[in-house]
Enzyme design. Structure first.
Site, PDB file in Angstrom:
ATOM      1  N   LYS A  50       0.907  -1.392  -0.068  1.00 15.59           N
ATOM      2  CA  LYS A  50      -0.129  -0.129  -0.036  1.00 15.59           C
ATOM      3  C   LYS A  50       1.000   1.358  -0.055  1.00 15.59           C
ATOM      4  O   LYS A  50       0.622   2.281  -0.693  1.00 15.59           O
ATOM      5  CB  LYS A  50      -1.036   0.072   1.182  1.00 15.59           C
ATOM      6  N   GLN A  94      -5.323  -1.789   9.072  1.00  8.31           N
ATOM      7  CA  GLN A  94      -5.430  -2.886   8.690  1.00  8.31           C
ATOM      8  C   GLN A  94      -5.990  -3.952   9.377  1.00  8.31           C
ATOM      9  O   GLN A  94      -5.614  -3.989  10.742  1.00  8.31           O
ATOM     10  CB  GLN A  94      -3.600  -3.322   8.386  1.00  8.31           C
ATOM     11  N   ASP A 117     -11.630   2.532   3.387  1.00 10.21           N
ATOM     12  CA  ASP A 117     -11.906   1.130   3.072  1.00 10.21           C
ATOM     13  C   ASP A 117     -13.384   1.073   2.975  1.00 10.21           C
ATOM     14  O   ASP A 117     -13.900  -0.215   2.810  1.00 10.21           O
ATOM     15  CB  ASP A 117     -11.602   0.548   4.324  1.00 10.21           C
TER      16      ASP A 117
HETATM   17  N1  GUN Z   1      -6.541  -6.863   5.097  1.00  7.38           N
HETATM   18  C1  GUN Z   1      -6.722  -7.626   4.078  1.00  7.38           C
HETATM   19  N2  GUN Z   1      -7.351  -6.870   3.044  1.00  7.38           N
HETATM   20  C2  GUN Z   1      -7.529  -5.549   3.673  1.00  7.38           C
HETATM   21  C3  GUN Z   1      -8.428  -4.512   3.296  1.00  7.38           C
HETATM   22  O1  GUN Z   1      -8.824  -4.428   2.162  1.00  7.38           O
HETATM   23  N3  GUN Z   1      -8.634  -3.459   4.337  1.00  7.38           N
HETATM   24  C4  GUN Z   1      -8.120  -3.470   5.595  1.00  7.38           C
HETATM   25  N4  GUN Z   1      -8.233  -2.655   6.317  1.00  7.38           N
HETATM   26  N5  GUN Z   1      -7.603  -4.815   5.955  1.00  7.38           N
HETATM   27  C5  GUN Z   1      -7.385  -5.629   4.932  1.00  7.38           C
END
Ligand code: GUN
Length: 295
Positions: A50, A94, A117
């Site tokens: 990311k 996350q 998100d």
């Molecule tokens: N963990 C795995 N995929 C994601 C995601 O798209 N967003 C978040 N916040 N955590 C994740």
């Protein structure tokens, strides 16, 4: 005859270029804050990717790495600080969080205007009410890939297999927003294969390796496989490999188009997160959302 392989990796790369073009056109640089608690190896890889792509698309990346023992109040205080920081446009915590931390409580603290998100109650409510807002990333990626294959989705029958908060439910609402006729099928659905065979667009999102067989697929259908499942490799004992929720090779012979795993929906999630960061910055700062981000 065999169906087209949908190249999600290429689409995601193209989308990241569009995000970079959008960023260049803005009065200032958006900032994405990512919060990682603990040392889960998969999460560390996600967060590193990311950050890499945020910087590659010309945005600023803030990373907050906290130890696994962090208590909920400390984490919530950090989220509140990020909410109030005028420089921060998007906040992502996350998931999964380490044991003992209540992710619902933490996510609920994220300001809806920074919820890149799309996981807060406010974002889910806006989606459900058809109001503008930040949409969840993976389901948005599914709609983008289907539209790229099929064009206008109006009137198509979309069957979403799975009703999770993260993917199934929002995917159903997003395909509805595209004027699809939507069915949500799940573990209690009677005659699942027959329901799936009705689909012009089939979106399995259940996390069961290769559950969907080729005779569940209507000839010519578009299959968007959300599953990412790690299974033991038969060819290389002791090694694992990734498979989707669809038995890919036989299904590709029946489908009109189908996403592979890996390289299908997976790469779309981060690309959509970057797109959401630009949208969040534009909404909060009253800038027009650049039209290169339309799909
Ligand atoms: N963990 C795995 N995929 C994601 C995601 O798209 N967003 C978040 N916040 N955590 C994740």
């Amino acid at each position: 005859m065999s169906g087209t392989k949908i190249d999600g990796k290429a689409y995601a790369e193209n989308l990241r270029h569009r995000v970079a073009d959008a960023v260049k056109s803005l009065p200032s640089q958006p900032t994405l804050a990512v919060v990682l608690v603990g040392e889960d190896p998969a999460s560390q890889v996600y967060v590193a990717n990311k950050a890499k792509f945020t910087v590659e698309t010309g945005m600023r990346s803030l990373e907050h790495k906290l130890p696994a023992q962090t208590d909920e109040d400390t984490l919530i205080r950090l989220v509140r600080t990020l909410n109030e920081d005028p420089e921060v446009d998007g906040i992502l915590v996350q998931l999964p969080l380490p044991k003992g931390l209540n992710s619902d409580r933490v996510i609920a603290e994220i300001h809806p205007d920074k919820d890149v998100d799309g996981l807060t109650e406010a974002s889910a409510g806006r989606l459900s009410l058809g109001k503008p807002g930040l949409r969840p990333c993976t389901p948005t990626g599914c709609v983008m890939l289907a539209k790229d294959q099929l064009g206008d989705l109006s009137g198509k029958h979309c069957v979403v297999l799975g009703r999770s908060i993260l993917v199934g439910k929002p995917a159903a609402l997003l395909f509805l927003e595209q004027n699809c006729t939507v069915t949500i099928a799940h573990s209690r659905t009677k005659d699942l294969p027959a329901v799936c065979r009705e689909a012009d667009i089939l979106v399995p999102a259940v996390g069961r390796p290769q559950m969907v067989q080729s005779d569940w697929i209507k000839p010519g259908a578009c299959v968007i496989d959300v599953g990412i499942n790690r299974v033991d490799s038969l060819k290389n004992p002791g090694k694992t490999r990734l498979v989707g929720d669809v038995n890919y090779l036989p299904s590709k012979k029946i489908a009109g188009s189908i996403t592979p795993v890996p390289g299908g929906v997976g790469p779309m999630t981060i690309a959509c997160l970057l797109r959401n960061t630009v949208i969040a910055a534009c909404m909060r700062r009253d800038w027009d959302v650049p039209s290169v981000l339309d799909f």
